[in-house]
Design an enzyme around this catalytic site. Structure first.
Site, PDB file in Angstrom:
ATOM      1  N   ASP A   9       0.756  -1.819  -0.228  1.00  0.00           N
ATOM      2  CA  ASP A   9      -0.320   0.100   0.396  1.00  0.00           C
ATOM      3  C   ASP A   9       0.808   1.314  -0.242  1.00  0.00           C
ATOM      4  O   ASP A   9       1.710   1.555   0.639  1.00  0.00           O
ATOM      5  CB  ASP A   9      -1.393  -0.630   1.510  1.00  0.00           C
ATOM      6  CG  ASP A   9      -1.766   1.184   0.832  1.00  0.00           C
ATOM      7  OD1 ASP A   9      -1.654   1.866   0.439  1.00  0.00           O
ATOM      8  OD2 ASP A   9      -2.404   0.794   1.757  1.00  0.00           O
ATOM      9  N   ILE A  10       0.681   2.193  -1.119  1.00  0.00           N
ATOM     10  CA  ILE A  10       1.411   3.175  -0.904  1.00  0.00           C
ATOM     11  C   ILE A  10       1.704   3.879  -0.350  1.00  0.00           C
ATOM     12  O   ILE A  10       2.255   5.192  -0.095  1.00  0.00           O
ATOM     13  CB  ILE A  10       1.592   4.618  -2.849  1.00  0.00           C
ATOM     14  CG1 ILE A  10       2.974   4.295  -2.685  1.00  0.00           C
ATOM     15  CG2 ILE A  10       0.687   4.242  -3.159  1.00  0.00           C
ATOM     16  CD1 ILE A  10       2.821   5.218  -4.426  1.00  0.00           C
ATOM     17  N   VAL A  32      -5.846   4.330  -6.536  1.00  0.00           N
ATOM     18  CA  VAL A  32      -5.089   4.730  -5.677  1.00  0.00           C
ATOM     19  C   VAL A  32      -5.156   5.819  -5.891  1.00  0.00           C
ATOM     20  O   VAL A  32      -4.763   6.641  -4.455  1.00  0.00           O
ATOM     21  CB  VAL A  32      -2.988   4.624  -6.994  1.00  0.00           C
ATOM     22  CG1 VAL A  32      -2.183   5.405  -5.893  1.00  0.00           C
ATOM     23  CG2 VAL A  32      -2.637   3.927  -7.029  1.00  0.00           C
ATOM     24  N   ASP A  33      -5.859   7.055  -6.499  1.00  0.00           N
ATOM     25  CA  ASP A  33      -6.167   8.032  -6.208  1.00  0.00           C
ATOM     26  C   ASP A  33      -6.863   8.448  -5.527  1.00  0.00           C
ATOM     27  O   ASP A  33      -7.093   8.962  -4.296  1.00  0.00           O
ATOM     28  CB  ASP A  33      -7.041   8.834  -7.772  1.00  0.00           C
ATOM     29  CG  ASP A  33      -6.967  10.553  -7.539  1.00  0.00           C
ATOM     30  OD1 ASP A  33      -6.744  11.087  -6.244  1.00  0.00           O
ATOM     31  OD2 ASP A  33      -7.889  10.761  -8.355  1.00  0.00           O
ATOM     32  N   SER A 116      -1.312   4.568 -14.877  1.00  0.00           N
ATOM     33  CA  SER A 116      -1.646   4.650 -15.707  1.00  0.00           C
ATOM     34  C   SER A 116      -2.501   2.533 -15.835  1.00  0.00           C
ATOM     35  O   SER A 116      -2.882   2.656 -17.178  1.00  0.00           O
ATOM     36  CB  SER A 116      -1.349   4.979 -17.238  1.00  0.00           C
ATOM     37  OG  SER A 116      -1.710   6.039 -17.469  1.00  0.00           O
ATOM     38  N   TYR A 120      -7.140   2.899 -16.591  1.00  0.00           N
ATOM     39  CA  TYR A 120      -6.912   3.865 -17.816  1.00  0.00           C
ATOM     40  C   TYR A 120      -6.876   2.389 -18.927  1.00  0.00           C
ATOM     41  O   TYR A 120      -5.793   2.518 -19.849  1.00  0.00           O
ATOM     42  CB  TYR A 120      -5.490   4.617 -17.699  1.00  0.00           C
ATOM     43  CG  TYR A 120      -6.207   6.201 -16.606  1.00  0.00           C
ATOM     44  CD1 TYR A 120      -7.690   6.096 -16.897  1.00  0.00           C
ATOM     45  CD2 TYR A 120      -4.978   7.259 -16.794  1.00  0.00           C
ATOM     46  CE1 TYR A 120      -7.928   7.372 -15.925  1.00  0.00           C
ATOM     47  CE2 TYR A 120      -5.643   8.266 -16.323  1.00  0.00           C
ATOM     48  CZ  TYR A 120      -7.287   8.013 -15.635  1.00  0.00           C
ATOM     49  OH  TYR A 120      -7.877   9.543 -14.942  1.00  0.00           O
TER      50      TYR A 120
END
Length: 168
Positions: A9-10, A32-33, A116, A120
């Site tokens: 997890d970033i 993620v955003d 992406s 995406y």
């Protein structure tokens, strides 16, 4: 300069900056955003509202708020349309502009998600090759940055990055 992998997890990384694979509005989204916005708290959204959005390939920086990271660098990756609409150049710009912004701020460590490759639709192997190539190229001129982390949320991405970093 150290390039390394992180599986997980970033939003849990203790680094100077994590990179957000953002939407153009910078007002949050999925993947993620959304995870970064949720973990950072409502102050992140309030600061993002003042930035006027972000174009594909560009990058903007905010505070990290409730994240362990001190900053969030927001970049907008390209949507995959088969590779004939400058997707590779735009994705490379995401990485380069994020790294340059980190350098301008005097940051020492940065963590990237797989930009992406989620909704995406950018092919993971191609996206990872661009990410590693740009980051390696950048290391020769880096002043403040000492560590670049590729944060991989799934096993497939982790294996791809591991192979790319081992082969070089």
């Amino acid at each position: 300069m150290r390039l390394r992998l992180d599986a997980g997890d970033i939003t849990q990384l203790y680094v100077d900056a994590i990179v957000n694979a953002a939407k153009k509005s910078l007002l949050g989204g999925g993947g993620v955003d959304g995870a970064i916005h949720r973990a950072a708290g409502p102050e992140l959204l309030e600061e993002c509202k003042t930035l006027g959005g972000c174009e594909t390939g560009e990058a903007k920086i905010t505070k990290g708020y409730d994240l362990p990271a001190k900053h969030v660098i927001h970049t907008v990756g390209p949507v995959w349309h088969g590779g004939d609409e400058n997707e590779a150049e735009l994705l490379a710009s995401c990485y380069m502009n994020s790294l340059q912004l980190a350098e301008q701020q005097g940051l020492r460590s940065i963590a990237f998600p797989c930009i992406s490759t989620g909704v995406y639709g950018y092919p993971k192997q191609q996206a990872a090759a661009i990410a590693v190539s740009v980051c390696k190229m950048f290391t020769s001129n880096a002043q403040s940055l000492k560590e670049i982390i590729f944060s991989c949320y799934d096993d497939e991405s982790l294996a791809i990055y591991r192979q790319l970093l081992t082969d070089s």
